[in-house]
Design a protein around this motif. Structure first.
Motif, PDB file in Angstrom:
ATOM      1  N   PRO A   9       0.821  -1.222   0.000  1.00 22.97           N
ATOM      2  CA  PRO A   9       0.000   0.000   0.000  1.00 22.97           C
ATOM      3  C   PRO A   9       0.849   1.264   0.000  1.00 22.97           C
ATOM      4  CG  PRO A   9       0.009  -1.014   2.167  1.00 22.97           C
ATOM      5  CD  PRO A   9       0.700  -1.971   1.255  1.00 22.97           C
ATOM      6  N   ARG A  10       0.222   2.359  -0.440  1.00 18.67           N
ATOM      7  CA  ARG A  10       0.966   3.616  -0.504  1.00 18.67           C
ATOM      8  C   ARG A  10       1.399   4.062   0.886  1.00 18.67           C
ATOM      9  NH1 ARG A  10      -3.230   5.508  -4.666  1.00 18.67           N
ATOM     10  NH2 ARG A  10      -2.147   5.163  -6.635  1.00 18.67           N
ATOM     11  N   LEU A  11       0.507   3.895   1.846  1.00 11.89           N
ATOM     12  CA  LEU A  11       0.843   4.216   3.228  1.00 11.89           C
ATOM     13  C   LEU A  11       1.078   2.899   3.963  1.00 11.89           C
ATOM     14  CD1 LEU A  11      -1.725   7.055   4.012  1.00 11.89           C
ATOM     15  CD2 LEU A  11       0.708   7.274   3.497  1.00 11.89           C
ATOM     16  N   SER A  68       4.452 -14.317   8.285  1.00 10.10           N
ATOM     17  CA  SER A  68       3.907 -12.967   8.088  1.00 10.10           C
ATOM     18  C   SER A  68       4.648 -12.308   6.941  1.00 10.10           C
ATOM     19  CB  SER A  68       4.025 -12.126   9.367  1.00 10.10           C
ATOM     20  OG  SER A  68       5.381 -11.954   9.718  1.00 10.10           O
ATOM     21  N   CYS A  69       4.114 -11.191   6.486  1.00 11.73           N
ATOM     22  CA  CYS A  69       4.683 -10.503   5.321  1.00 11.73           C
ATOM     23  C   CYS A  69       5.053  -9.072   5.671  1.00 11.73           C
ATOM     24  CB  CYS A  69       3.683 -10.488   4.162  1.00 11.73           C
ATOM     25  SG  CYS A  69       3.170 -12.115   3.612  1.00 11.73           S
ATOM     26  N   THR A  70       5.930  -8.505   4.890  1.00 13.91           N
ATOM     27  CA  THR A  70       6.314  -7.114   5.022  1.00 13.91           C
ATOM     28  C   THR A  70       6.585  -6.536   3.639  1.00 13.91           C
ATOM     29  OG1 THR A  70       7.800  -5.571   6.155  1.00 13.91           O
ATOM     30  CG2 THR A  70       8.797  -7.545   5.243  1.00 13.91           C
ATOM     31  N   CYS A  71       6.841  -5.245   3.592  1.00 14.09           N
ATOM     32  CA  CYS A  71       7.184  -4.571   2.337  1.00 14.09           C
ATOM     33  C   CYS A  71       8.571  -3.980   2.477  1.00 14.09           C
ATOM     34  CB  CYS A  71       6.175  -3.461   2.043  1.00 14.09           C
ATOM     35  SG  CYS A  71       4.528  -4.089   1.622  1.00 14.09           S
ATOM     36  N   ARG A  72       9.434  -4.331   1.509  1.00 14.19           N
ATOM     37  CA  ARG A  72      10.813  -3.851   1.542  1.00 14.19           C
ATOM     38  C   ARG A  72      11.215  -3.294   0.190  1.00 14.19           C
ATOM     39  NH1 ARG A  72      13.734  -5.706   5.905  1.00 14.19           N
ATOM     40  NH2 ARG A  72      12.714  -7.330   7.136  1.00 14.19           N
ATOM     41  N   VAL A  97      10.369   5.435   2.803  1.00 15.56           N
ATOM     42  CA  VAL A  97      10.905   6.499   1.945  1.00 15.56           C
ATOM     43  C   VAL A  97      10.770   6.112   0.475  1.00 15.56           C
ATOM     44  CG1 VAL A  97      12.992   7.758   1.319  1.00 15.56           C
ATOM     45  CG2 VAL A  97      12.471   7.326   3.727  1.00 15.56           C
ATOM     46  N   GLN A  98      11.072   4.861   0.146  1.00 11.91           N
ATOM     47  CA  GLN A  98      10.976   4.414  -1.241  1.00 11.91           C
ATOM     48  C   GLN A  98       9.550   4.533  -1.763  1.00 11.91           C
ATOM     49  OE1 GLN A  98      12.886   0.664  -2.065  1.00 11.91           O
ATOM     50  NE2 GLN A  98      11.649   0.292  -3.894  1.00 11.91           N
ATOM     51  N   SER A  99       8.573   4.247  -0.910  1.00 10.29           N
ATOM     52  CA  SER A  99       7.179   4.370  -1.318  1.00 10.29           C
ATOM     53  C   SER A  99       6.822   5.815  -1.650  1.00 10.29           C
ATOM     54  CB  SER A  99       6.267   3.839  -0.205  1.00 10.29           C
ATOM     55  OG  SER A  99       4.912   3.919  -0.586  1.00 10.29           O
ATOM     56  N   PHE A 100       7.286   6.763  -0.832  1.00  5.95           N
ATOM     57  CA  PHE A 100       7.040   8.179  -1.116  1.00  5.95           C
ATOM     58  C   PHE A 100       7.765   8.633  -2.373  1.00  5.95           C
ATOM     59  CE2 PHE A 100       5.811   8.559   3.440  1.00  5.95           C
ATOM     60  CZ  PHE A 100       4.576   9.157   3.241  1.00  5.95           C
ATOM     61  N   ARG A 132       7.827   0.416  -6.342  1.00  7.80           N
ATOM     62  CA  ARG A 132       7.289   0.334  -4.990  1.00  7.80           C
ATOM     63  C   ARG A 132       8.049  -0.734  -4.203  1.00  7.80           C
ATOM     64  NH1 ARG A 132       0.680   0.258  -5.188  1.00  7.80           N
ATOM     65  NH2 ARG A 132       0.365   2.417  -5.879  1.00  7.80           N
ATOM     66  N   PRO A 133       7.992  -0.697  -2.890  1.00  5.44           N
ATOM     67  CA  PRO A 133       8.566  -1.800  -2.110  1.00  5.44           C
ATOM     68  C   PRO A 133       7.901  -3.124  -2.489  1.00  5.44           C
ATOM     69  CG  PRO A 133       8.116   0.070  -0.695  1.00  5.44           C
ATOM     70  CD  PRO A 133       7.499   0.402  -2.026  1.00  5.44           C
ATOM     71  N   SER A 134       8.635  -4.210  -2.331  1.00 10.56           N
ATOM     72  CA  SER A 134       8.148  -5.540  -2.703  1.00 10.56           C
ATOM     73  C   SER A 134       7.552  -6.256  -1.504  1.00 10.56           C
ATOM     74  CB  SER A 134       9.294  -6.384  -3.283  1.00 10.56           C
ATOM     75  OG  SER A 134       9.836  -5.753  -4.429  1.00 10.56           O
ATOM     76  N   CYS A 135       6.559  -7.089  -1.785  1.00 11.63           N
ATOM     77  CA  CYS A 135       5.895  -7.900  -0.766  1.00 11.63           C
ATOM     78  C   CYS A 135       6.704  -9.175  -0.539  1.00 11.63           C
ATOM     79  CB  CYS A 135       4.473  -8.224  -1.227  1.00 11.63           C
ATOM     80  SG  CYS A 135       3.530  -9.278  -0.101  1.00 11.63           S
ATOM     81  N   VAL A 136       7.276  -9.342   0.644  1.00  9.88           N
ATOM     82  CA  VAL A 136       8.152 -10.485   0.935  1.00  9.88           C
ATOM     83  C   VAL A 136       7.852 -11.017   2.338  1.00  9.88           C
ATOM     84  CG1 VAL A 136      10.012  -9.690  -0.581  1.00  9.88           C
ATOM     85  CG2 VAL A 136       9.956  -8.947   1.814  1.00  9.88           C
TER      86      VAL A 136
END
Length: 290
Positions: A223-225, A286-290, A238-241, A252-256
């Motif tokens: 997501p954007r936020l 669980s997942c995160t965005c990187r 920061v990468q998302s912004f 965008r950050p990747s879902c990992v």
């Protein structure tokens, strides 16, 4: 462990590897009247250098019911030129009829592992013995090595034994269809199931249990936020912004996967032995965005 190999909570063995070692066979008649005496030799040569011994126990049946009376058994450390024989007492109360004798001090002498362990399995028939009663040979005790394997990674044995062959192309053939069934619509980054059998991976010739495994995977659009529950690092925020406000060419950050759990595996070794191992980081939790 459960049916998919997840270690049960609160039942840790305190190590990630347990090897079962069978005693080498000895010729000769172990019975002499009421007494049963069987020499046992456990060969430990050729253990991988990455495995460090933490504890060793010999598991045996201290009592076996007979038609008339019982067979009472114990273990002795075999006498050598350097030390006399010694009776080995059980380390704890028998569980489900089995007893364990701690033999760790006899396998590690001055930080050096010995190449073999020599014991005697001694039993006596208690109760009335009749002439026509056939002697019952007790089960051979087996040695359990509790090890810390410092080599990471799930590696199949380099050679036989094979139990049966499977078509290793099944997974590659079924994977695209499976992913389509899971839905190709874009959605927020989340954890997705992907159950698979070790037969599909072509590993069932060396993995005894579990039969199935659900490694799971992460899929979706970050997501954007980035919410707090994604545990995204500051760099990803920061990468998302930057992607939204500065340069859309920056992805965008990747879902990992963010957090993993282990699985327990019972397997066959190249020499036909049985090995229990816990492999870390095998199931995405669980997942995160990187």
């Amino acid at each position: 462990a459960d049916r998919e190999g997840r270690p049960r909570h609160g039942r840790s063995l305190g190590t990630n590897t347990v090897r079962l070692v069978q005693a080498a066979s000895h010729e000769g008649q172990p019975w002499a009247g009421r007494w049963y005496v069987q020499p046992l030799t456990y060969h430990l040569e050729g253990q991988p250098e990455a495995e460090h011994l933490l504890r060793a126990t010999v598991v045996y049946l201290p009592s076996l019911p007979l038609a008339h009376g019982r067979l009472l058994c114990a273990l002795e450390l075999a006498a050598t030129s350097e030390a006399p024989g010694m009776l080995l007492g059980p380390a704890a109360h028998p569980r489900h009829g089995w007893a364990e004798a701690d033999v760790t001090p006899y396998l590690v002498l001055g930080n050096v592992s010995v190449g073999s362990l020599a014991l005697r399995h001694v039993c006596v028939r208690a109760g009335r013995v009749r002439g026509h009663d056939a002697p019952v040979a007790p089960s051979h005790p087996f040695l359990l090595l509790y090890l810390n394997d410092t080599q990471a990674g799930l590696t199949p044995p380099a050679a036989e034994p094979r139990r049966h062959r499977r078509d290793t192309r099944m997974l590659a053939h079924d994977l695209p269809g499976y992913l389509r069934e899971q839905g190709g619509e874009k959605s927020d980054c989340s954890l997705r199931p992907f159950p698979v059998s070790f037969a599909q991976l072509g590993w069932d010739h060396w993995i005894i249990a579990p039969h199935r495994y659900n490694p799971r995977y992460c899929k979706g659009t970050c997501p954007r936020l980035l919410r707090y529950d994604y545990h995204a690092p500051n760099h990803a925020v920061v990468q998302s912004f930057v992607h939204q406000l500065v340069d859309a060419n920056v992805p965008r950050p990747s879902c990992v996967p963010y957090r993993y759990s282990p699985i327990s595996v019972l397997m066959i070794e190249r020499d036909g032995g049985i090995l229990y191992k816990e492999y870390e980081n095998m199931i995405a939790e669980s997942c995160t965005c990187r």
